[in-house]
Design an enzyme around this catalytic site. Sequence first.
Site, PDB file in Angstrom:
ATOM      1  N   THR A  73       0.819  -1.211   0.000  1.00  0.00           N
ATOM      2  CA  THR A  73       0.000   0.000   0.000  1.00  0.00           C
ATOM      3  C   THR A  73       0.853   1.262   0.000  1.00  0.00           C
ATOM      4  O   THR A  73       0.599   2.215  -0.729  1.00  0.00           O
ATOM      5  CB  THR A  73      -0.942   0.011   1.220  1.00  0.00           C
ATOM      6  OG1 THR A  73      -1.762  -1.151   1.178  1.00  0.00           O
ATOM      7  CG2 THR A  73      -1.827   1.245   1.211  1.00  0.00           C
ATOM      8  N   LEU A 157      -8.750   0.236   6.066  1.00  0.00           N
ATOM      9  CA  LEU A 157      -8.308  -0.516   7.246  1.00  0.00           C
ATOM     10  C   LEU A 157      -8.924   0.065   8.519  1.00  0.00           C
ATOM     11  O   LEU A 157      -9.433  -0.669   9.369  1.00  0.00           O
ATOM     12  CB  LEU A 157      -6.784  -0.506   7.338  1.00  0.00           C
ATOM     13  CG  LEU A 157      -6.040  -1.214   6.211  1.00  0.00           C
ATOM     14  CD1 LEU A 157      -4.533  -1.146   6.446  1.00  0.00           C
ATOM     15  CD2 LEU A 157      -6.486  -2.664   6.095  1.00  0.00           C
ATOM     16  N   ARG A 233       3.003   2.109  10.214  1.00  0.00           N
ATOM     17  CA  ARG A 233       4.418   2.287   9.931  1.00  0.00           C
ATOM     18  C   ARG A 233       5.131   2.720  11.204  1.00  0.00           C
ATOM     19  O   ARG A 233       4.589   3.470  12.023  1.00  0.00           O
ATOM     20  CB  ARG A 233       4.635   3.338   8.831  1.00  0.00           C
ATOM     21  CG  ARG A 233       4.235   2.879   7.435  1.00  0.00           C
ATOM     22  CD  ARG A 233       5.137   1.777   6.914  1.00  0.00           C
ATOM     23  NE  ARG A 233       4.835   1.382   5.537  1.00  0.00           N
ATOM     24  CZ  ARG A 233       4.004   0.424   5.203  1.00  0.00           C
ATOM     25  NH1 ARG A 233       3.356  -0.252   6.157  1.00  0.00           N
ATOM     26  NH2 ARG A 233       3.805   0.108   3.935  1.00  0.00           N
ATOM     27  N   ASP A 257       3.323  -3.872  15.072  1.00  0.00           N
ATOM     28  CA  ASP A 257       3.700  -4.829  14.032  1.00  0.00           C
ATOM     29  C   ASP A 257       4.791  -4.242  13.142  1.00  0.00           C
ATOM     30  O   ASP A 257       5.174  -4.846  12.146  1.00  0.00           O
ATOM     31  CB  ASP A 257       2.476  -5.188  13.181  1.00  0.00           C
ATOM     32  CG  ASP A 257       2.780  -6.238  12.124  1.00  0.00           C
ATOM     33  OD1 ASP A 257       3.286  -7.320  12.490  1.00  0.00           O
ATOM     34  OD2 ASP A 257       2.528  -5.978  10.925  1.00  0.00           O
ATOM     35  N   GLU A 262      13.489  -1.540   9.545  1.00  0.00           N
ATOM     36  CA  GLU A 262      13.108  -2.936   9.323  1.00  0.00           C
ATOM     37  C   GLU A 262      14.026  -3.596   8.313  1.00  0.00           C
ATOM     38  O   GLU A 262      14.305  -2.974   7.272  1.00  0.00           O
ATOM     39  CB  GLU A 262      11.652  -3.018   8.848  1.00  0.00           C
ATOM     40  CG  GLU A 262      10.663  -2.538   9.886  1.00  0.00           C
ATOM     41  CD  GLU A 262       9.229  -2.544   9.413  1.00  0.00           C
ATOM     42  OE1 GLU A 262       8.325  -2.392  10.234  1.00  0.00           O
ATOM     43  OE2 GLU A 262       9.003  -2.676   8.184  1.00  0.00           O
ATOM     44  N   HIS A 284       6.212  -7.334  11.351  1.00  0.00           N
ATOM     45  CA  HIS A 284       5.558  -6.784  10.157  1.00  0.00           C
ATOM     46  C   HIS A 284       4.845  -7.874   9.351  1.00  0.00           C
ATOM     47  O   HIS A 284       5.078  -8.053   8.145  1.00  0.00           O
ATOM     48  CB  HIS A 284       6.563  -6.047   9.267  1.00  0.00           C
ATOM     49  CG  HIS A 284       5.922  -4.978   8.426  1.00  0.00           C
ATOM     50  ND1 HIS A 284       6.515  -3.776   8.160  1.00  0.00           N
ATOM     51  CD2 HIS A 284       4.718  -4.948   7.790  1.00  0.00           C
ATOM     52  CE1 HIS A 284       5.725  -3.047   7.397  1.00  0.00           C
ATOM     53  NE2 HIS A 284       4.625  -3.732   7.165  1.00  0.00           N
ATOM     54  N   ALA A 286       1.238  -8.354   9.896  1.00  0.00           N
ATOM     55  CA  ALA A 286      -0.206  -8.152   9.980  1.00  0.00           C
ATOM     56  C   ALA A 286      -0.874  -8.254   8.610  1.00  0.00           C
ATOM     57  O   ALA A 286      -2.021  -8.694   8.499  1.00  0.00           O
ATOM     58  CB  ALA A 286      -0.520  -6.794  10.617  1.00  0.00           C
ATOM     59  N   TRP A 287      -0.156  -7.887   7.568  1.00  0.00           N
ATOM     60  CA  TRP A 287      -0.695  -7.880   6.213  1.00  0.00           C
ATOM     61  C   TRP A 287      -0.667  -9.256   5.547  1.00  0.00           C
ATOM     62  O   TRP A 287      -1.284  -9.448   4.500  1.00  0.00           O
ATOM     63  CB  TRP A 287       0.153  -6.942   5.333  1.00  0.00           C
ATOM     64  CG  TRP A 287       1.572  -7.432   5.171  1.00  0.00           C
ATOM     65  CD1 TRP A 287       2.584  -7.307   6.066  1.00  0.00           C
ATOM     66  CD2 TRP A 287       2.108  -8.165   4.064  1.00  0.00           C
ATOM     67  NE1 TRP A 287       3.741  -7.900   5.587  1.00  0.00           N
ATOM     68  CE2 TRP A 287       3.472  -8.432   4.361  1.00  0.00           C
ATOM     69  CE3 TRP A 287       1.580  -8.604   2.849  1.00  0.00           C
ATOM     70  CZ2 TRP A 287       4.305  -9.129   3.493  1.00  0.00           C
ATOM     71  CZ3 TRP A 287       2.412  -9.308   1.977  1.00  0.00           C
ATOM     72  CH2 TRP A 287       3.758  -9.553   2.304  1.00  0.00           C
TER      73      TRP A 287
END
Length: 312
Positions: A73, A157, A233, A257, A262, A284, A286-287
């Site tokens: 996204t 979301l 983020r 998350d 990262e 990271h 969650a998606w």
Amino acid sequence: MKAVFLDRGSFPENLSIHFNKSITNYVEYHNTHETEVADRIQDADIVLTNKVVISREQINNASVLKLIQVMATGTNNVAMEACEENGIKVQNVEGYSATSVPEHTFAMLLALRRNLASYLQDVQSGAWAKSEFFCLMDYPIKDLSGSKMAIIGSGQLGTQVSILAKAFCMQVMFVERKNQTDIRDGYVSFNQAIEDADIISLHCPLTPETQNLIGEIEFKRMQNHALLINMSRGGIVNEAALVKAIESKQIAGAAFDVAAQEPMPNDSPLFHLTQSRNFLLTPHVAWASQGAMEKLVQIAIGHIHDFVEANQ
């Protein structure tokens, strides 16, 4: 046309990626270091990237590049102004994680609110076996019902999170932009929401305006029983301020998350916080439900085919 995927390894191998005949040359790289980007995109018409950064200089030197398809996204890993100046289209993918991210949000929130991690650890350590009574109640357990949730970010979301929150009989507040004096109908001012909320959930993109959106001042305004959830983020929350807020008990806990850097290094402030029972951190993901990733790829490939057909 040639298409190049710079970080195919960020998706599972069993996830199929197929183009139609208009893409005659497709090259996948497991990952791409910043020093390799320029060479790998210089003769590509289409570049796919999940999190590999594409800089202004690299874009300026990619003479045939026509499209950058971000497999996510957020587009903060692409020099957008350089793309506009060079007539390069940038496409992202929206809507693919409208189930995955909200469900992960509530998994983390329930784990915090009911102290699941602590109770699971106590069972594993044998503490329950030593309990005087039939149950072990060393940590507080609170219901979600009746809690006030402030949602920062009212896109797909945030909206889906609000639907789940209402199913838990929570009171939902959509939060107006920070420092905005004109409050939209159905929204609550940023400062009021921060002060009133039992739970603050972040679902907004990382932009210059949202960088360090939550910092020391905001933590001081929160209630000491408040929980902060960040599924968006890492840079939206000042990590040093978060550590201080958790350790000084300015807030009751947080679940993230994401991290500002990262993959998160072991000297990150958040790594230190993971030793705390009231801070939860996932890497990271969650998606990344199987269904969400399949939908992401399907949407992205559709975008690419639409672009090619429109430009033949």
